[in-house]
Motif scaffolding. Structure first.
Motif, PDB file in Angstrom:
ATOM      1  N   CYS A 139       0.855  -1.193   0.000  1.00  0.00           N
ATOM      2  CA  CYS A 139       0.000   0.000   0.000  1.00  0.00           C
ATOM      3  C   CYS A 139       0.887   1.238   0.000  1.00  0.00           C
ATOM      4  O   CYS A 139       1.760   1.389   0.851  1.00  0.00           O
ATOM      5  CB  CYS A 139      -0.905  -0.012   1.229  1.00  0.00           C
ATOM      6  N   ASP A 140       0.635   2.126  -0.963  1.00  0.00           N
ATOM      7  CA  ASP A 140       1.476   3.329  -1.042  1.00  0.00           C
ATOM      8  C   ASP A 140       1.000   4.439  -0.121  1.00  0.00           C
ATOM      9  O   ASP A 140       1.609   5.500  -0.051  1.00  0.00           O
ATOM     10  CB  ASP A 140       1.578   3.824  -2.492  1.00  0.00           C
ATOM     11  N   GLY A 141      -0.123   4.185   0.568  1.00  0.00           N
ATOM     12  CA  GLY A 141      -0.621   5.175   1.524  1.00  0.00           C
ATOM     13  C   GLY A 141      -1.289   6.374   0.877  1.00  0.00           C
ATOM     14  O   GLY A 141      -1.471   7.404   1.529  1.00  0.00           O
ATOM     15  N   CYS A 142      -1.685   6.230  -0.378  1.00  0.00           N
ATOM     16  CA  CYS A 142      -2.279   7.385  -1.073  1.00  0.00           C
ATOM     17  C   CYS A 142      -3.582   7.836  -0.439  1.00  0.00           C
ATOM     18  O   CYS A 142      -3.945   9.003  -0.532  1.00  0.00           O
ATOM     19  CB  CYS A 142      -2.481   7.073  -2.552  1.00  0.00           C
ATOM     20  N   GLY A 143      -4.309   6.909   0.167  1.00  0.00           N
ATOM     21  CA  GLY A 143      -5.564   7.258   0.835  1.00  0.00           C
ATOM     22  C   GLY A 143      -6.733   7.479  -0.107  1.00  0.00           C
ATOM     23  O   GLY A 143      -7.851   7.763   0.334  1.00  0.00           O
ATOM     24  N   LEU A 144      -6.522   7.322  -1.398  1.00  0.00           N
ATOM     25  CA  LEU A 144      -7.589   7.606  -2.361  1.00  0.00           C
ATOM     26  C   LEU A 144      -8.761   6.637  -2.235  1.00  0.00           C
ATOM     27  O   LEU A 144      -9.885   6.956  -2.617  1.00  0.00           O
ATOM     28  CB  LEU A 144      -7.033   7.577  -3.791  1.00  0.00           C
ATOM     29  N   CYS A 145      -8.521   5.442  -1.709  1.00  0.00           N
ATOM     30  CA  CYS A 145      -9.624   4.503  -1.550  1.00  0.00           C
ATOM     31  C   CYS A 145     -10.559   4.926  -0.417  1.00  0.00           C
ATOM     32  O   CYS A 145     -11.619   4.320  -0.237  1.00  0.00           O
ATOM     33  CB  CYS A 145      -9.108   3.080  -1.335  1.00  0.00           C
ATOM     34  N   LEU A 154      -9.632  -4.488   1.409  1.00  0.00           N
ATOM     35  CA  LEU A 154      -8.991  -5.079   0.220  1.00  0.00           C
ATOM     36  C   LEU A 154      -8.228  -6.324   0.645  1.00  0.00           C
ATOM     37  O   LEU A 154      -7.397  -6.278   1.545  1.00  0.00           O
ATOM     38  CB  LEU A 154      -8.043  -4.053  -0.404  1.00  0.00           C
ATOM     39  N   LEU A 186     -10.684   0.717  -7.856  1.00  0.00           N
ATOM     40  CA  LEU A 186      -9.583   1.378  -7.142  1.00  0.00           C
ATOM     41  C   LEU A 186      -8.854   2.321  -8.098  1.00  0.00           C
ATOM     42  O   LEU A 186      -8.885   2.127  -9.323  1.00  0.00           O
ATOM     43  CB  LEU A 186      -8.602   0.326  -6.608  1.00  0.00           C
ATOM     44  N   CYS A 238      -3.257   2.759  -7.679  1.00  0.00           N
ATOM     45  CA  CYS A 238      -3.193   1.882  -6.491  1.00  0.00           C
ATOM     46  C   CYS A 238      -2.161   0.781  -6.741  1.00  0.00           C
ATOM     47  O   CYS A 238      -2.241   0.038  -7.726  1.00  0.00           O
ATOM     48  CB  CYS A 238      -4.562   1.273  -6.214  1.00  0.00           C
ATOM     49  N   ALA A 239      -1.225   0.661  -5.830  1.00  0.00           N
ATOM     50  CA  ALA A 239      -0.106  -0.262  -6.041  1.00  0.00           C
ATOM     51  C   ALA A 239      -0.563  -1.711  -6.192  1.00  0.00           C
ATOM     52  O   ALA A 239       0.067  -2.492  -6.919  1.00  0.00           O
ATOM     53  CB  ALA A 239       0.882  -0.137  -4.888  1.00  0.00           C
ATOM     54  N   TYR A 240      -1.643  -2.076  -5.521  1.00  0.00           N
ATOM     55  CA  TYR A 240      -2.147  -3.448  -5.659  1.00  0.00           C
ATOM     56  C   TYR A 240      -2.636  -3.697  -7.087  1.00  0.00           C
ATOM     57  O   TYR A 240      -2.407  -4.750  -7.667  1.00  0.00           O
ATOM     58  CB  TYR A 240      -3.287  -3.702  -4.665  1.00  0.00           C
TER      59      TYR A 240
END
Ligand code: SF4
Ligand code: SF4
Length: 149
Positions: A28-34, A80, A91, A95-97
């Motif tokens: 998780c890149d921690g973007c928080g967009l989800c 997730l 997503l 999103c890195a996933y």
């Protein structure tokens, strides 16, 4: 590329399924967009994003302020899992996933590569890089529709 090369990082040698829980979490890149509120069309199932962010999102960091209790705090908070990456095409494209699921390489701004969580915002990615409104519980979400980040 030799996939058994121990000098390669785990995200280049393992599938998402093969990762340990610790490795999975670190993707998780921690973007928080989800954590932006999404609306789903009743008839078409299409999911659209709004610029309204969950009240539990910490806008200083982009992270959940109470991650351990997120399901209790926000029953609609979606978890997730490895099994659900494929179906979670809503997503963000960054999103890195989803990036790894698509067989692509992590971008240079990903903290696993840059070594710095701040590189996400510096690249213009994530909650901290876009204007958002914190959910007060009485907003009309349709007033805040945005393009998929
Ligand atoms: S969108 Fe993906 S990478 Fe970003 S915080 Fe959510 S799970 Fe992590
Ligand atoms: S509870 Fe936490 S993880 Fe869930 S949507 Fe809100 S901020 Fe994000």
């Amino acid at each position: 590329m030799n996939l058994s090369d121990p000098s390669l990082p785990f995200w280049e040698t393992k599938s998402l399924d093969e990762m340990t829980q610790k490795e999975w979490e670190s993707v998780c890149d921690g973007c928080g967009l989800c954590c932006l509120t999404k609306l789903q069309d009743d008839e078409t199932d299409e999911i659209v994003y709004t610029g309204v962010v969950c009240a539990y999102s910490d806008l200083a960091t982009g992270q959940c302020s109470d991650y351990a209790n997120r399901s209790t705090n926000v029953p609609t908070c979606v978890q997730l899992t490895k099994e659900r990456v494929a179906e979670f095409d809503w997503l963000p494209d960054t999103c890195a996933y989803r990036v790894l699921y698509r067989g692509q390489s992590l971008p240079n701004w990903h903290p696993l590569i840059s070594g710095k969580p701040q590189s996400v915002k510096a690249a213009g990615i994530g909650l901290l890089a876009i204007p958002v409104v914190v959910d007060t519980g009485n907003l009309d979400y349709e007033d805040f529709l945005i393009s998929k980040p």
